[in-house]
Design a protein around this motif. Sequence first.
Motif, PDB file in Angstrom:
ATOM      1  N   PHE A 112       0.868  -1.000  -0.183  1.00 46.23           N
ATOM      2  CA  PHE A 112       0.321   0.086  -0.143  1.00 46.23           C
ATOM      3  C   PHE A 112       0.656   0.862  -0.103  1.00 46.23           C
ATOM      4  CE2 PHE A 112      -3.131   3.908   2.165  1.00 46.23           C
ATOM      5  CZ  PHE A 112      -3.118   3.092   1.414  1.00 46.23           C
ATOM      6  N   MET A 113       0.068   2.025  -0.711  1.00 42.17           N
ATOM      7  CA  MET A 113       1.595   3.596  -1.226  1.00 42.17           C
ATOM      8  C   MET A 113      -0.017   4.882  -0.552  1.00 42.17           C
ATOM      9  SD  MET A 113       4.098   4.896  -3.546  1.00 42.17           S
ATOM     10  CE  MET A 113       4.918   4.195  -3.302  1.00 42.17           C
ATOM     11  N   ARG A 114       0.273   5.707   0.187  1.00 41.47           N
ATOM     12  CA  ARG A 114      -0.820   6.658   0.143  1.00 41.47           C
ATOM     13  C   ARG A 114      -0.491   7.714  -0.769  1.00 41.47           C
ATOM     14  NH1 ARG A 114      -3.479   7.156   5.170  1.00 41.47           N
ATOM     15  NH2 ARG A 114      -2.359   6.003   6.661  1.00 41.47           N
ATOM     16  N   TYR A 115      -1.209   8.529  -0.981  1.00 42.13           N
ATOM     17  CA  TYR A 115      -1.379   9.938  -2.275  1.00 42.13           C
ATOM     18  C   TYR A 115      -0.256  10.544  -1.301  1.00 42.13           C
ATOM     19  CZ  TYR A 115      -5.619   6.902  -3.401  1.00 42.13           C
ATOM     20  OH  TYR A 115      -7.250   6.301  -4.430  1.00 42.13           O
ATOM     21  N   ALA A 116      -0.238  10.871  -0.558  1.00 43.93           N
ATOM     22  CA  ALA A 116       0.459  11.561  -0.211  1.00 43.93           C
ATOM     23  C   ALA A 116       2.015  11.167  -0.067  1.00 43.93           C
ATOM     24  CB  ALA A 116      -0.193  12.227   1.306  1.00 43.93           C
ATOM     25  N   GLU A 117       2.204   9.932  -0.469  1.00 46.91           N
ATOM     26  CA  GLU A 117       3.322   9.147  -0.470  1.00 46.91           C
ATOM     27  C   GLU A 117       4.058   9.189  -2.014  1.00 46.91           C
ATOM     28  OE1 GLU A 117       4.166   6.145   1.361  1.00 46.91           O
ATOM     29  OE2 GLU A 117       3.174   6.886   3.640  1.00 46.91           O
ATOM     30  N   ILE A 118       3.130  10.243  -2.991  1.00 47.51           N
ATOM     31  CA  ILE A 118       3.429   9.192  -4.402  1.00 47.51           C
ATOM     32  C   ILE A 118       4.320  10.961  -4.794  1.00 47.51           C
ATOM     33  CG2 ILE A 118       2.186   9.014  -6.776  1.00 47.51           C
ATOM     34  CD1 ILE A 118       0.388   7.135  -4.818  1.00 47.51           C
ATOM     35  N   GLY A 119       4.955  10.688  -5.532  1.00 50.34           N
ATOM     36  CA  GLY A 119       5.719  11.326  -5.891  1.00 50.34           C
ATOM     37  C   GLY A 119       5.988  11.266  -7.846  1.00 50.34           C
ATOM     38  N   GLY A 120       5.366  10.278  -7.962  1.00 46.52           N
ATOM     39  CA  GLY A 120       4.936  10.205  -9.969  1.00 46.52           C
ATOM     40  C   GLY A 120       4.348   8.503 -10.100  1.00 46.52           C
ATOM     41  N   LEU A 121       4.318   9.096 -11.379  1.00 46.65           N
ATOM     42  CA  LEU A 121       2.781   7.736 -11.981  1.00 46.65           C
ATOM     43  C   LEU A 121       3.181   7.992 -13.402  1.00 46.65           C
ATOM     44  CD1 LEU A 121      -0.387   9.409 -10.604  1.00 46.65           C
ATOM     45  CD2 LEU A 121       0.709   7.187 -10.038  1.00 46.65           C
ATOM     46  N   THR A 122       3.612   6.639 -13.546  1.00 45.86           N
ATOM     47  CA  THR A 122       3.293   6.154 -15.029  1.00 45.86           C
ATOM     48  C   THR A 122       2.641   5.158 -15.458  1.00 45.86           C
ATOM     49  OG1 THR A 122       4.812   5.839 -16.880  1.00 45.86           O
ATOM     50  CG2 THR A 122       5.432   5.217 -15.402  1.00 45.86           C
ATOM     51  N   TRP A 123       2.256   5.432 -17.062  1.00 46.23           N
ATOM     52  CA  TRP A 123       1.399   3.731 -17.535  1.00 46.23           C
ATOM     53  C   TRP A 123       2.090   3.182 -18.783  1.00 46.23           C
ATOM     54  CZ3 TRP A 123      -3.324   2.400 -15.173  1.00 46.23           C
ATOM     55  CH2 TRP A 123      -4.213   3.361 -14.678  1.00 46.23           C
ATOM     56  N   ARG A 124       1.938   1.720 -18.023  1.00 47.22           N
ATOM     57  CA  ARG A 124       2.728   0.675 -18.620  1.00 47.22           C
ATOM     58  C   ARG A 124       1.993   0.471 -20.240  1.00 47.22           C
ATOM     59  NH1 ARG A 124       7.090   3.679 -19.040  1.00 47.22           N
ATOM     60  NH2 ARG A 124       8.537   2.632 -16.902  1.00 47.22           N
ATOM     61  N   GLU A 125       1.235   0.498 -21.196  1.00 50.30           N
ATOM     62  CA  GLU A 125       0.417  -0.512 -21.908  1.00 50.30           C
ATOM     63  C   GLU A 125       0.374  -0.951 -22.928  1.00 50.30           C
ATOM     64  OE1 GLU A 125      -1.326   3.439 -23.526  1.00 50.30           O
ATOM     65  OE2 GLU A 125      -1.662   3.551 -21.378  1.00 50.30           O
ATOM     66  N   ASN A 126       0.947  -2.368 -22.237  1.00 52.13           N
ATOM     67  CA  ASN A 126       1.260  -3.524 -23.486  1.00 52.13           C
ATOM     68  C   ASN A 126      -0.017  -4.026 -23.829  1.00 52.13           C
ATOM     69  OD1 ASN A 126       4.294  -2.547 -23.714  1.00 52.13           O
ATOM     70  ND2 ASN A 126       4.983  -3.040 -21.351  1.00 52.13           N
ATOM     71  N   GLU A 127      -0.245  -5.392 -23.693  1.00 55.38           N
ATOM     72  CA  GLU A 127      -0.232  -6.299 -23.488  1.00 55.38           C
ATOM     73  C   GLU A 127      -1.461  -6.455 -22.317  1.00 55.38           C
ATOM     74  OE1 GLU A 127       1.694 -10.478 -23.847  1.00 55.38           O
ATOM     75  OE2 GLU A 127       2.319  -9.687 -25.999  1.00 55.38           O
TER      76      GLU A 127
END
Length: 185
Positions: A112-127
């Motif tokens: 689990f990671m709290r929203y306040a702890e998130i410093g970056g997001l990225t999506w990987r769209e493969n299969e």
Amino acid sequence: MEALLPRVLFVLGVGFSVANARLLLQFLRFLRLRSSAVLTWPAGRPAYSHFFAALAGALGLLIIVKLVIQRQPPSNAFGESMMLVYYGYAAPLSWRIGRGFYQDGIWSDTGFMRYAEIGGLTWRENETITLVVISRARRLARRLEVPLNLYGEARRILRDHIAAHDIHFAGQTLDLGGHDEREDV
């Protein structure tokens, strides 16, 4: 060599007892957070789950042989017992934790990671569609495999949390004020 094996099994037992405690704490945290689920889905059984079950069965037989047939003291089966708990109970229990979005954070494939702890997001769209969540405080990235039918709703939830400033990326790039972080999702 005979004196070395019990010591190695004891050390392995200590390591597995730590892993068991960690998985149990994660499951207790999930039970506490379960009522705040926003968008979740079952984790699914990993491909190696049958191997875990077979290993737990073999460890159970080994413990029976040591304690009943060989009449060894229970302390000699500590390492095997902790491995049995891990492969037979703790790991399968962790597979029951609902992955996805909760009111206070994201439960990824590894925790689990709290929203306040998130410093970056990225999506990987493969299969498959995978969200990679990067910690603000630690060098840590967690993966969350998102079902394809929930992809749009997952993006909307992230966009809403960014708009509410629950997730904030500033400080990682040059922020000149003209950047809308919601577009990062």
